[in-house]
Write an enzyme that holds these catalytic residues in place. Structure first.
Site, PDB file in Angstrom:
ATOM      1  N   MET A   9      -3.426  75.699  33.252  1.00 28.57           N
ATOM      2  CA  MET A   9      -2.519  76.167  32.162  1.00 28.57           C
ATOM      3  C   MET A   9      -1.439  75.283  31.659  1.00 28.57           C
ATOM      4  SD  MET A   9       0.339  79.370  32.408  1.00 28.57           S
ATOM      5  CE  MET A   9       1.213  79.314  31.174  1.00 28.57           C
ATOM      6  N   HIS A  10      -1.177  74.723  30.599  1.00 28.51           N
ATOM      7  CA  HIS A  10      -0.197  73.884  30.197  1.00 28.51           C
ATOM      8  C   HIS A  10       0.080  74.257  28.698  1.00 28.51           C
ATOM      9  CE1 HIS A  10      -4.214  71.844  29.315  1.00 28.51           C
ATOM     10  NE2 HIS A  10      -3.518  71.285  28.298  1.00 28.51           N
ATOM     11  N   LEU A  11       1.326  74.210  28.411  1.00 25.21           N
ATOM     12  CA  LEU A  11       2.014  74.563  27.255  1.00 25.21           C
ATOM     13  C   LEU A  11       2.455  73.170  26.493  1.00 25.21           C
ATOM     14  CD1 LEU A  11       4.317  77.171  26.230  1.00 25.21           C
ATOM     15  CD2 LEU A  11       5.079  75.082  25.904  1.00 25.21           C
TER      16      LEU A  11
END
Length: 144
Positions: free
Chosen positions: A101-103
């Site tokens: 997960m990465h924004l």
């Protein structure tokens, strides 16, 4: 269940200090660093320090801190790059170059060339009515 780290994950290797990155912010739960192939200079990734693939895998007790950090990062990047605004996005599985997960926080300026970056677009119509999609989503929310 979330794992602390994955030996095969590039982001977990950054978290562990085994892979270099230009870190802009770090605390005990998150790390933010410049994307090594930015759309625009200042393009930053915010990553939880535990290995999760989807946003929905992030433990509930970490969600608020993650998004409060994202808010601060969004504003800081706009200020630091003197940009008109930013694009904040999070991919789940599809289009994830790293399955962690990465924004993304991407500085944006008017007429910067990303006008069609998120295309093509579709319309709702008689064959695919908006309300039918809304109802399916409401039902899925109720089942969670």
């Amino acid at each position: 269940m979330a794992k602390q780290v994955s030996d095969a994950c590039a982001f977990c290797r950054i978290v562990g200090g085994d892979l270099g990155a230009s870190v802009v912010r770090e605390d005990d739960r998150t790390i933010a660093f410049l994307d090594h192939r930015p759309l625009f200079r200042g393009h930053t990734l915010l990553v939880p320090k535990i290995h999760v693939v989807r946003m929905s895998d992030l433990p509930a007790d970490r969600v608020a801190d993650f998004f409060l950090t994202a808010q601060r990062l969004e504003r800081a990047i706009e200020i630091a790059t003197s940009s008109d605004g930013s694009m904040v996005l999070l991919n789940n599985v599809v289009s994830q170059s790293v399955p962690h997960m990465h924004l993304h926080v991407i500085p944006r300026n008017r007429r910067d060339g990303l006008r069609f970056w998120l295309g093509p677009r579709v319309k709702y119509d008689d064959e695919h009515p908006a309300e039918a999609y809304a109802e399916r989503i409401r039902a899925a929310i109720a089942d969670l």
